[in-house]
Each structure stands twice: as structure tokens, then as C-alpha cells.
Write a protein that holds these residues in place. Structure first.
Motif, PDB file in Angstrom:
ATOM      1  N   THR A 195       0.832  -1.208   0.000  1.00 43.28           N
ATOM      2  CA  THR A 195       0.000   0.000   0.000  1.00 43.28           C
ATOM      3  C   THR A 195       0.858   1.246   0.000  1.00 43.28           C
ATOM      4  O   THR A 195       0.628   2.191  -0.767  1.00 43.28           O
ATOM      5  CB  THR A 195      -0.922   0.005   1.236  1.00 43.28           C
ATOM      6  N   ILE A 196       1.851   1.275   0.883  1.00 42.12           N
ATOM      7  CA  ILE A 196       2.712   2.452   1.006  1.00 42.12           C
ATOM      8  C   ILE A 196       3.480   2.692  -0.290  1.00 42.12           C
ATOM      9  O   ILE A 196       3.537   3.816  -0.804  1.00 42.12           O
ATOM     10  CB  ILE A 196       3.680   2.289   2.194  1.00 42.12           C
ATOM     11  N   ILE A 197       4.069   1.624  -0.842  1.00 49.57           N
ATOM     12  CA  ILE A 197       4.835   1.757  -2.083  1.00 49.57           C
ATOM     13  C   ILE A 197       3.941   2.238  -3.214  1.00 49.57           C
ATOM     14  O   ILE A 197       4.303   3.130  -3.993  1.00 49.57           O
ATOM     15  CB  ILE A 197       5.504   0.421  -2.451  1.00 49.57           C
ATOM     16  N   GLY A 198       2.745   1.660  -3.317  1.00 50.55           N
ATOM     17  CA  GLY A 198       1.827   2.039  -4.389  1.00 50.55           C
ATOM     18  C   GLY A 198       1.442   3.502  -4.317  1.00 50.55           C
ATOM     19  O   GLY A 198       1.473   4.221  -5.328  1.00 50.55           O
ATOM     20  N   MET A 199       1.093   3.978  -3.129  1.00 50.67           N
ATOM     21  CA  MET A 199       0.676   5.374  -2.985  1.00 50.67           C
ATOM     22  C   MET A 199       1.843   6.328  -3.199  1.00 50.67           C
ATOM     23  O   MET A 199       1.691   7.379  -3.836  1.00 50.67           O
ATOM     24  CB  MET A 199       0.060   5.600  -1.604  1.00 50.67           C
ATOM     25  N   VAL A 200       3.010   5.971  -2.679  1.00 55.06           N
ATOM     26  CA  VAL A 200       4.188   6.829  -2.845  1.00 55.06           C
ATOM     27  C   VAL A 200       4.586   6.917  -4.311  1.00 55.06           C
ATOM     28  O   VAL A 200       4.852   8.001  -4.838  1.00 55.06           O
ATOM     29  CB  VAL A 200       5.362   6.313  -1.991  1.00 55.06           C
ATOM     30  N   VAL A 201       4.612   5.767  -4.986  1.00 54.18           N
ATOM     31  CA  VAL A 201       4.991   5.754  -6.405  1.00 54.18           C
ATOM     32  C   VAL A 201       3.970   6.532  -7.230  1.00 54.18           C
ATOM     33  O   VAL A 201       4.328   7.348  -8.094  1.00 54.18           O
ATOM     34  CB  VAL A 201       5.112   4.306  -6.925  1.00 54.18           C
ATOM     35  N   GLY A 202       2.671   6.299  -6.966  1.00 52.37           N
ATOM     36  CA  GLY A 202       1.642   7.010  -7.708  1.00 52.37           C
ATOM     37  C   GLY A 202       1.724   8.509  -7.509  1.00 52.37           C
ATOM     38  O   GLY A 202       1.655   9.287  -8.471  1.00 52.37           O
ATOM     39  N   GLY A 203       1.877   8.938  -6.247  1.00 52.99           N
ATOM     40  CA  GLY A 203       1.996  10.367  -5.964  1.00 52.99           C
ATOM     41  C   GLY A 203       3.244  10.969  -6.571  1.00 52.99           C
ATOM     42  O   GLY A 203       3.219  12.091  -7.098  1.00 52.99           O
ATOM     43  N   THR A 204       4.360  10.215  -6.513  1.00 56.09           N
ATOM     44  CA  THR A 204       5.627  10.710  -7.063  1.00 56.09           C
ATOM     45  C   THR A 204       5.542  10.902  -8.578  1.00 56.09           C
ATOM     46  O   THR A 204       6.036  11.896  -9.120  1.00 56.09           O
ATOM     47  CB  THR A 204       6.766   9.741  -6.723  1.00 56.09           C
ATOM     48  N   VAL A 205       4.915   9.937  -9.248  1.00 55.53           N
ATOM     49  CA  VAL A 205       4.775  10.041 -10.701  1.00 55.53           C
ATOM     50  C   VAL A 205       3.978  11.287 -11.080  1.00 55.53           C
ATOM     51  O   VAL A 205       4.336  12.029 -12.012  1.00 55.53           O
ATOM     52  CB  VAL A 205       4.096   8.769 -11.259  1.00 55.53           C
ATOM     53  N   ILE A 206       2.899  11.539 -10.347  1.00 62.85           N
ATOM     54  CA  ILE A 206       2.073  12.722 -10.638  1.00 62.85           C
ATOM     55  C   ILE A 206       2.859  14.001 -10.386  1.00 62.85           C
ATOM     56  O   ILE A 206       2.831  14.943 -11.200  1.00 62.85           O
ATOM     57  CB  ILE A 206       0.793  12.692  -9.776  1.00 62.85           C
ATOM     58  N   ILE A 207       3.586  14.061  -9.267  1.00 67.13           N
ATOM     59  CA  ILE A 207       4.363  15.265  -8.934  1.00 67.13           C
ATOM     60  C   ILE A 207       5.465  15.508  -9.962  1.00 67.13           C
ATOM     61  O   ILE A 207       5.692  16.645 -10.399  1.00 67.13           O
ATOM     62  CB  ILE A 207       4.957  15.136  -7.518  1.00 67.13           C
ATOM     63  N   ILE A 208       6.146  14.431 -10.382  1.00 63.08           N
ATOM     64  CA  ILE A 208       7.208  14.587 -11.383  1.00 63.08           C
ATOM     65  C   ILE A 208       6.622  15.111 -12.696  1.00 63.08           C
ATOM     66  O   ILE A 208       7.192  16.006 -13.341  1.00 63.08           O
ATOM     67  CB  ILE A 208       7.920  13.241 -11.615  1.00 63.08           C
ATOM     68  N   ALA A 209       5.477  14.562 -13.096  1.00 61.75           N
ATOM     69  CA  ALA A 209       4.840  15.027 -14.332  1.00 61.75           C
ATOM     70  C   ALA A 209       4.472  16.507 -14.231  1.00 61.75           C
ATOM     71  O   ALA A 209       4.622  17.271 -15.195  1.00 61.75           O
ATOM     72  CB  ALA A 209       3.595  14.196 -14.621  1.00 61.75           C
ATOM     73  N   ILE A 210       4.000  16.925 -13.041  1.00 65.30           N
ATOM     74  CA  ILE A 210       3.660  18.338 -12.843  1.00 65.30           C
ATOM     75  C   ILE A 210       4.911  19.215 -12.914  1.00 65.30           C
ATOM     76  O   ILE A 210       4.924  20.258 -13.591  1.00 65.30           O
ATOM     77  CB  ILE A 210       2.951  18.526 -11.482  1.00 65.30           C
ATOM     78  N   MET A 211       5.974  18.790 -12.242  1.00 67.77           N
ATOM     79  CA  MET A 211       7.198  19.588 -12.188  1.00 67.77           C
ATOM     80  C   MET A 211       7.861  19.695 -13.552  1.00 67.77           C
ATOM     81  O   MET A 211       8.460  20.724 -13.885  1.00 67.77           O
ATOM     82  CB  MET A 211       8.175  18.994 -11.170  1.00 67.77           C
ATOM     83  N   LEU A 212       7.766  18.635 -14.348  1.00 66.47           N
ATOM     84  CA  LEU A 212       8.369  18.683 -15.681  1.00 66.47           C
ATOM     85  C   LEU A 212       7.625  19.647 -16.609  1.00 66.47           C
ATOM     86  O   LEU A 212       8.207  20.181 -17.553  1.00 66.47           O
ATOM     87  CB  LEU A 212       8.378  17.279 -16.304  1.00 66.47           C
ATOM     88  N   GLY A 213       6.342  19.846 -16.320  1.00 68.57           N
ATOM     89  CA  GLY A 213       5.552  20.685 -17.204  1.00 68.57           C
ATOM     90  C   GLY A 213       5.352  22.104 -16.720  1.00 68.57           C
ATOM     91  O   GLY A 213       4.762  22.919 -17.439  1.00 68.57           O
TER      92      GLY A 213
END
Length: 256
Positions: free
Chosen positions: A5-23
Motif C-alpha cells: 500500500t505504502i509503495i503504491g501510494m508513494v509511487v503514484g503520488g511521485t509520478v504525478i508530482i514529477i509530471a507536474i514539475m516537468l511541465g
């Protein structure tokens, strides 16, 4: 600790944040009115569907299952119950008082055997405990499923609110940007909350419900077999029916 659960939520949140920061800027994706509509609206709709006490219990149950869930395998329970049967045959019911048992309902059953309770009372008490536990899991699943359904809906409501505000202020360019942010970000927040938090937790509770229904019934039948003085080999052979078919052949030779 359930790392999945922790890994899934962290990875999902990280992917979204990285996509936001790149754009662009992360600050552009933070909007309090949008959060208020999605989170506040979702909670309000859930409170209308369920009593407050049930919602609070559901959050506690969901958090416990999602983040601290320790899975007890059926095979481990069978081994422990067979061990209990062997102890009762060698040392009598009082011998169970010295056995360390981690599973709460199994420990309760062992204590009732040691205390000499009637068999019908033991079964009724353990079945009641099982049913109450399964009911809490079911209510938790329903509450998180409700939140998962409500979040995107209120995201759409926020989108409509933002569009109405934008169209009502077309003559004021400075108002178009904030209104458009509300329109778009509420949909984003609703989708993220639903698909990254609420619905996965609801699915985890559903899986836990099915797993625990089998395990708790196994425990009750096992405790009654121990109480009736059946041999460890017979107990194991009876309880192995609760295992998936591909695991039964691994258990049965041990009973021979």
C-alpha cells in the motif's frame, strides 16, 4: 506493515508530482476552492449515506487494513490448531494456557477450551466475534467505495462551477484564470483521490473480507475439533479443505 500500500501510494503520488514539475510550477496545481469542493463534498455525501460512527470506524478499519495489515496464512492456522490438538491430547485443556497464539479469535477459543466452556457456547461466541469483525470490514469497504465514487462526481461539479464562473466573467480577463483553475483542478483532485486512495483501499478491504471469512470459519471449526479431543492428524485432514486445491497435497502428507 503492508509495504504494498505504502509503495503504491508513494509511487503514484511521485509520478504525478514529477509530471507536474516537468511541465511547470507545482504551485499552479494547488487550489483551495477545488480541494474544498472535492474533499468537503465527498465527505458530505458519505455522511449522508452512512452514520457518523460508522464512517469513523470505517476510516480506522481501512487505515489498519491498508497500512498495518498482517496476513495470517491458512496453512499457519492449520499448523497451530493441530499443535493445540496435540497439546490437549497430551496435557489436557489446561495445557493451552501456555501456548502463544497471535490470532485474536484463535487465542480466545483456546482460552475458552482451557476454561472448560460448553461447546455450543464456544461456537456461538466465536461466530458472533467473526460476524462482527466481517461486518466492520464490509462497512469499511462500503464507505471507501462511496468516497471513491463521490470524489470524481464532485470533481465534475467543481468543473461546472468553474466554467460558470469563467463564462460569467468573460469581460474580466483577470477572473478567467482562477475560474479555469477551479474547473480543471477539481476534476484532477477527484480522479487522484478516487483512484489512488479510496478505491484501492476499498478493494483491499474486499479482498481482506473474503480471506478473513475463510480463515475465521477455519478457526471456529478447528477450535471445536480441538475441544472435542480429535487427533492432530484428523484435525489437519479436516481443515485442509479450507486451503486452495494446489496447496492441499502439500499439507496432507504431513498428516500421514
Amino acid at each position: 506493515m503492508d509495504l504494498a500500500t505504502i509503495i503504491g501510494m508513494v509511487v503514484g503520488g511521485t509520478v504525478i508530482i514529477i509530471a507536474i514539475m516537468l511541465g511547470g510550477s507545482f504551485g499552479a496545481f494547488v487550489d483551495m476552492p477545488s480541494m474544498l469542493i472535492v474533499i468537503g463534498g465527498g465527505m458530505a455525501a458519505t455522511l449522508i449515506r452512512f452514520p457518523l460512527a460508522g464512517v469513523m470506524v470505517a476510516f480506522q478499519t481501512g487505515g489498519k487494513v491498508a497500512f498495518t495489515h498482517t496476513k495470517v496464512e491458512s496453512r499457519e492456522l492449520i499448523d497451530k490448531i493441530a499443535e493445540m490438538g496435540d497439546i490437549v491430547r497430551r496435557a489436557g485443556p489446561l495445557g493451552l494456557e501456555s501456548v502463544e497464539i497471535d490470532e485474536p479469535n484463535l487465542a480466545k477459543g483456546a482460552q475458552m477450551i482451557a476454561d472448560g466452556y460448553d461447546g455450543s457456547f464456544i461456537r456461538e461466541s466465536m461466530e458472533l466475534a467473526r460476524d462482527q469483525y466481517l461486518t466492520r470490514l464490509m462497512e469499511g469497504q462500503r464507505v471507501f467505495k462511496s468516497l471513491g465514487d463521490a470524489a470524481p462526481a464532485f470533481g465534475m461539479i467543481g468543473t461546472l462551477v468553474g466554467l460558470v464562473q469563467m463564462l460569467g466573467n468573460m469581460d474580466d480577463p483577470s477572473a478567467i484564470g482562477p475560474s479555469m483553475a477551479v474547473a480543471l483542478l477539481t476534476t484532477l483532485y477527484g480522479a487522484v483521490i478516487s483512484n489512488l486512495i479510496c478505491l484501492p483501499v476499498a478493494d483491499k478491504l474486499t479482498a481482506k473480507l473474503g480471506f478473513e471469512e475463510i480463515n475465521q470459519t477455519l478457526i471456529i471449526d478447528g477450535v471445536m475439533s480441538v475441544r472435542d479431543g480429535k487427533s492432530p492428524a484428523l484435525i489437519r485432514e479436516m481443515l485442509v479443505a479450507y486451503l486452495p486445491e494446489n496447496q492441499r497435497s502439500e499439507e496432507l502428507p504431513e498428516a500421514a
